[in-house]
Design an enzyme around this catalytic site. Sequence first.
Site, PDB file in Angstrom:
ATOM      1  N   GLU A  60       0.779  -1.471  -0.129  1.00 59.67           N
ATOM      2  CA  GLU A  60       0.217   0.135  -0.019  1.00 59.67           C
ATOM      3  C   GLU A  60       0.762   1.047   0.191  1.00 59.67           C
ATOM      4  O   GLU A  60       0.884   2.018  -0.543  1.00 59.67           O
ATOM      5  CB  GLU A  60      -1.200  -0.286   0.889  1.00 59.67           C
ATOM      6  CG  GLU A  60      -2.433  -0.827   0.933  1.00 59.67           C
ATOM      7  CD  GLU A  60      -1.893  -1.887   0.792  1.00 59.67           C
ATOM      8  OE1 GLU A  60      -0.560  -2.781   1.709  1.00 59.67           O
ATOM      9  OE2 GLU A  60      -3.042  -3.251   1.247  1.00 59.67           O
ATOM     10  N   HIS A 129     -10.304  -4.869  11.021  1.00 64.36           N
ATOM     11  CA  HIS A 129     -11.113  -4.754   9.034  1.00 64.36           C
ATOM     12  C   HIS A 129     -12.445  -4.203   8.953  1.00 64.36           C
ATOM     13  O   HIS A 129     -13.207  -3.826   8.731  1.00 64.36           O
ATOM     14  CB  HIS A 129     -11.323  -6.047   8.663  1.00 64.36           C
ATOM     15  CG  HIS A 129     -10.489  -6.824   8.172  1.00 64.36           C
ATOM     16  ND1 HIS A 129      -9.105  -7.595   8.659  1.00 64.36           N
ATOM     17  CD2 HIS A 129      -9.750  -7.152   7.214  1.00 64.36           C
ATOM     18  CE1 HIS A 129      -8.448  -7.465   8.154  1.00 64.36           C
ATOM     19  NE2 HIS A 129      -8.114  -7.692   6.996  1.00 64.36           N
TER      20      HIS A 129
HETATM   21  C1  LIG Z   1      -2.030  -4.621   3.833  1.00 66.19           C
HETATM   22  C2  LIG Z   1      -2.755  -5.516   3.683  1.00 66.19           C
HETATM   23  N1  LIG Z   1      -3.323  -5.144   2.230  1.00 66.19           N
HETATM   24  C3  LIG Z   1      -4.503  -6.477   1.636  1.00 66.19           C
HETATM   25  C4  LIG Z   1      -4.438  -6.977   2.571  1.00 66.19           C
HETATM   26  C5  LIG Z   1      -6.123  -7.499   1.841  1.00 66.19           C
HETATM   27  N2  LIG Z   1      -5.281  -9.273   2.046  1.00 66.19           N
HETATM   28  C6  LIG Z   1      -5.991 -10.513   2.750  1.00 66.19           C
HETATM   29  S1  LIG Z   1      -5.210 -11.732   2.595  1.00 66.19           S
HETATM   30  C7  LIG Z   1      -4.438 -11.153   1.446  1.00 66.19           C
HETATM   31  C8  LIG Z   1      -3.370 -12.258   0.241  1.00 66.19           C
HETATM   32  C9  LIG Z   1      -2.391 -12.410   0.993  1.00 66.19           C
HETATM   33  O1  LIG Z   1      -1.401 -13.500  -0.160  1.00 66.19           O
HETATM   34  P1  LIG Z   1      -0.281 -14.139   1.294  1.00 66.19           P
HETATM   35  O2  LIG Z   1       0.099 -13.379   1.740  1.00 66.19           O
HETATM   36  O3  LIG Z   1      -0.378 -15.711  -0.447  1.00 66.19           O
HETATM   37  O4  LIG Z   1      -1.522 -15.384   1.886  1.00 66.19           O
HETATM   38  P2  LIG Z   1      -1.987 -16.759   1.477  1.00 66.19           P
HETATM   39  O5  LIG Z   1      -3.810 -16.063   1.533  1.00 66.19           O
HETATM   40  O6  LIG Z   1      -1.766 -16.732   0.474  1.00 66.19           O
HETATM   41  O7  LIG Z   1      -2.069 -17.634   2.885  1.00 66.19           O
HETATM   42  C10 LIG Z   1      -5.117  -9.640   0.778  1.00 66.19           C
HETATM   43  C11 LIG Z   1      -4.383  -8.895  -0.086  1.00 66.19           C
HETATM   44  C12 LIG Z   1      -4.251  -6.685   4.124  1.00 66.19           C
HETATM   45  N3  LIG Z   1      -5.624  -8.396   4.367  1.00 66.19           N
HETATM   46  N4  LIG Z   1      -3.809  -6.017   4.766  1.00 66.19           N
END
Ligand SMILES: Cc1ncc(C[n+]2csc(CCOP(=O)(O)OP(=O)(O)O)c2C)c(N)n1
Lengths: 326, 326, 331, 331
Positions: A60, A129
Amino acid sequence: MPTLTYRDALNQALREEMQRDPDVFLMGEEVGVYQGAYKVSRGLLEEFGPQRVVDTPIAELGFAGIGVGAAMAGLRPVIEFMTWNFAVLALDQIVNSAAKMLYMTGGQFRMPIVFRGPNGAALQLSSQHSQAWESWLAHIPGLKVVAPATPADAKGLLKSAIRDNNPVIVLEGEMLYNTKGEVPDGELVVPIGKADLKREGSDVTLICHSKTVTVALKAAETLAADRIAAEVLDLRSLRPLDEAAILGSVSKTNRCVVVEEGWPHAGIGAQVVDLIQRDAFDSLDAPVLRVTQADTPMPYNKALERAAKASPEKVVAAARRVLYLD
Amino acid sequence: MPTLTYRDALNQALREEMQRDPDVFLMGEEVGVYQGAYKVSRGLLEEFGPQRVVDTPIAELGFAGIGVGAAMAGLRPVIEFMTWNFAVLALDQIVNSAAKMLYMTGGQFRMPIVFRGPNGAALQLSSQHSQAWESWLAHIPGLKVVAPATPADAKGLLKSAIRDNNPVIVLEGEMLYNTKGEVPDGELVVPIGKADLKREGSDVTLICHSKTVTVALKAAETLAADRIAAEVLDLRSLRPLDEAAILGSVSKTNRCVVVEEGWPHAGIGAQVVDLIQRDAFDSLDAPVLRVTQADTPMPYNKALERAAKASPEKVVAAARRVLYLD
Amino acid sequence: MATATQPAPTKTQTELSRRMLREMLLIRRFEEKAAEAYALGKIGGFCHLYIGQEAVAVGSSAALGPEDYVICSYREHGQALVRGIPAGAVMAELFGKATGCSKGKGGSMHLFDAGRRFMGGHGIVGGHIPLAAGIGFAIKYRGGSEVCVCYFGEAAVNIGAFHEALNMASVWKLPVIYVCENNRYGMGTAFERVAAVTDVVEHACSYDLAAEVVNGMEARAVYDATKRAVERARTGGHPTLLEVRTYRFMGHSMSDPLHGVYRTKDEVEEQKKRDPITQLAHQMMAEKAIDQAGVDAIDADVKAEVDAAVKFADESPDPSPEELYTHVLAD
Amino acid sequence: MATATQPAPTKTQTELSRRMLREMLLIRRFEEKAAEAYALGKIGGFCHLYIGQEAVAVGSSAALGPEDYVICSYREHGQALVRGIPAGAVMAELFGKATGCSKGKGGSMHLFDAGRRFMGGHGIVGGHIPLAAGIGFAIKYRGGSEVCVCYFGEAAVNIGAFHEALNMASVWKLPVIYVCENNRYGMGTAFERVAAVTDVVEHACSYDLAAEVVNGMEARAVYDATKRAVERARTGGHPTLLEVRTYRFMGHSMSDPLHGVYRTKDEVEEQKKRDPITQLAHQMMAEKAIDQAGVDAIDADVKAEVDAAVKFADESPDPSPEELYTHVLAD
Ligand SMILES: Cc1ncc(C[n+]2csc(CCOP(=O)(O)OP(=O)(O)O)c2C)c(N)n1
Ligand SMILES: Cc1ncc(C[n+]2csc(CCOP(=O)(O)OP(=O)(O)O)c2C)c(N)n1
Ligand SMILES: [Mg+2]
Ligand SMILES: [Mg+2]
């Protein structure tokens, strides 16, 4: 007039402005291939291609800054935050770079950039959230802040935001995306800084914005059943505030309740109250009361979450109190 | 009573609490070898060693989070931000981790952590280095926020903050570090949440905190010359606010001016106004007025910067207006 | 350095050397005067001098065209001058005057010149690193062939924004050249005390960036490395990370000590022997490209330019009081 | 995998395998029930299932002692269960009940158990990575021999907090083991689309961390690698970055599609052939350490445990209304 969802109204605004001006581009997480976490950008990648609909890493702070740099170089970025909860990580770029750029450069660099995304609580997303950032963002000189409540305003205000030469914060609502409303055909631009009178009344003014507009309108219905005529004013813009509209309504009703989604302490509603007591002091027949989120982090449990949020019942109770009925 | 600078009072508080409790440690940029960017931590590295006086990389988000993790594991971190301008990068950890931890864990993890450093403008540090974050921080449930104006309060409030089992924000002032004042010997703990009556008066209440206390006291002097008796109330704590003290004074003077260092729109002063008009409505003989920083980024030029800041002249003018003298 | 043993320099090489020598001297004299003016209270707030690091701004800028973008941290007086902002407009900005390159509203940390594509002057460590990627994004978006050079200190490598930006610059192949001015200290902190790996260039591996370690006391070395990086950026837009090893001869800011707990006087004295200005002057003399009189003439010339700048700044007016409220919002 | 050709496993190896098999089955059955309950509206908000990744939590946790700390992202149901939080308390938390491990106030993304040193359950991507370093800092501060294991997804590697934390963990030699669960996607984004370098382990070089790439579909491989990392952390406190390659068999969250624009059905089907549970079961059968009946018995056993958990959650009360205002501040 065609009926659209809030989501599709935003989608139209983005599409029309991108068609209108090749310097406008959309950047954020999942905006492209995935069609948007909440599908606001559906179809845009297909129409405008990956250079103008840019999927970013989860960074971000970084992509907000990239937007600022692109704006310095003359583009008109629309930066989507998946939600404003995550934008907290990007505040340094929004506040220190975007909001101050024009000023500290002595007027040399305009900052035509939009930061947008859903703000506030949805359903059971728990503490991290479910945050409403109105008052933080509206606190900052150099920014404009809008919070549309209807599909028409969502479209018209986003279009104005994209055409504005200043950084504009557009606070949307996850719970609003599916709501429907009439959206006039063709060119629709809603000026930033103008409130909207949603319902006329002479007994008490209910001031609201974004998701709390429905809350206030519901409350007005209930009050009407008791022959209390509530006026409902949708601020739409939180910076600048439409001071004339606010003062005009309160000097007519002499009573006011301010409803907001966020926390009470130094919330945006406090600024509205400050304005009213200062410039409509003599027309006030009762103190202005506020209805806000409970002064707690948002709990996960459904019943607790409901109890934490502003509700028509709470607005009715506050209205009756400023009318000295209870 | 010994006279100390605000800087040395903070230094004493840190030293005494680190002597008292081995779980207390200080972490931040330049706090150790360099003795603190503003020398607040002078001598602490020598006395307590590098494990308890920890120099960090420039990584505000990271070391704020490290503090939170250490607090979860039972330590009592004191995190120094070189200035609060840079803490904007760490807000996610302060708001999403520290402030919500106790709540979202159902009470399992206390968060005994202090985030401290200079807040607001100094002299000619320009737009990005002159910001006052009172209203942002005080907006957040789960935090306590204090802003000491004198050396005695600096020592007493920092000691209370370190002993508190909640995240406490301590807003200091670069322009205050060199100011001198009497500091009682021995154990000095100032309770969080209590305002301090700095000057008694019956005609108008001047509410202030941190650097604006001197501004208000100067204004009171000037007003006294015109036989206007101003009462000066130093909030000291911005979350929680000492509502009883505020309402008590205003119901006595019936007139009030709120002075703050930050920007006007949704500033902490707006919350004070909201409280007063709500709970002291009938005792108000005039609207409450506010004196704040100009609603602009801070300019570098010396004269413009002076004009942007709250000043005794502006406070006097506001006081005369609420007294209907001009 | 072995230029002396190399074939005699061409005319253009000599011209480049003369230009770089002059620019380094201009910065040096400018900063000396700024220090004087600060002591006299004509400059306020923070003031971060560039003395000792001149070869970095000068050598890299010489490899750029006027259409290229430059963006810096708060230690940017040198870059502002070599990018062509008149010394008077820079000094006037430090003085907070209406004639300053940011109209007196920015100050030492916020020098800007839109016309010369000088993008500041930024005060939050690491904050401008994503901005540089954004400028690169805009260049590529428009299909331009410009590049954006971004200067920052080694301490900024420890902050998140650096990593987020470099990753995106690489994923999107943006024409950005990241120049890390590794002067070994962030304020009073030696880099090795706060960085697990002190070779900044290592980070290039994590982001698949082209990279070089450069001797920052050698204007010519900086020029050569930057030229290669510009080449890569203009064609194909491959971003580069240059780690330029340099040294700060003064305190962090005017209010900070030159040496003390964090570095010894001896270390500073030792480093001063590598003064980039004397080094280039000696190289040129060895090449018979200039003699002492020639150097003195250039020095006299830049001193006059700096004196005129001070005079201009002194005589310029403050911004009018209304300026407090202008430029908050654009129309 | 060639375990079959290796010498017959010892009794303790077999016990470990049985334990890991049971824990993986427990997680699998738990998550299946959670999906059901979500469909019935008993669980709200986000709910990120762990199906497909079981071997990571199970294999790594098996190398830890009860005194060790674990901290996770929002995809933490599996870790919560293997760290010993009763399935009933976890399910009750998903149901938002007063008997939940966070009293119903945290939910799926915020599971906590202070007594078991289970440190959450955090919702901001990357946000808990510095917290893990802080826990490691506290361990070292007290001279303890515990370690802290921190789980996060590969997409978190692109965010600044990851880099700031790993640098400090290394500079201060903190006993932290960073386990990157590389399931190749962050929501709908394939890692290679947003990362300049897709080998997460590369980042270890920038921070002088010990590192390994691990097959995340092999509980035993995860166990072995974690054991080595724990060794390093307990003695000398050297931090490790493990890149564990795994795959998510379900959608990102309950509301997200299993496949579609961002990955194909075939890819998912292909990956399911690497199911960590069947793999370990087959290895054990090949070793004659268990037969199908034995596997079925374990499965029946965990199903009963999960059914009891659902029953417990169903019958548990909501938090009382006053709970809205408790735990905002501690005394
Ligand atoms: C700073 C932030 N940006 C966006 C999000 C929304 N979000 C939640 S999970 C996610 C994907 C994360 O992927 P990864 O780190 O690979 O973990 P996985 O879900 O694959 O276990 C996003 C974009 C968030 N929670 N925090
Ligand atoms: C985010 C942030 N944290 C702290 C500071 C205060 N600060 C200003 S300069 C500086 C040191 C930076 O050192 P380096 O990046 O090496 O650049 P140099 O000053 O050596 O040119 C610090 C800590 C800041 N401006 N921004
Ligand atoms: Mg440096
Ligand atoms: Mg992933």
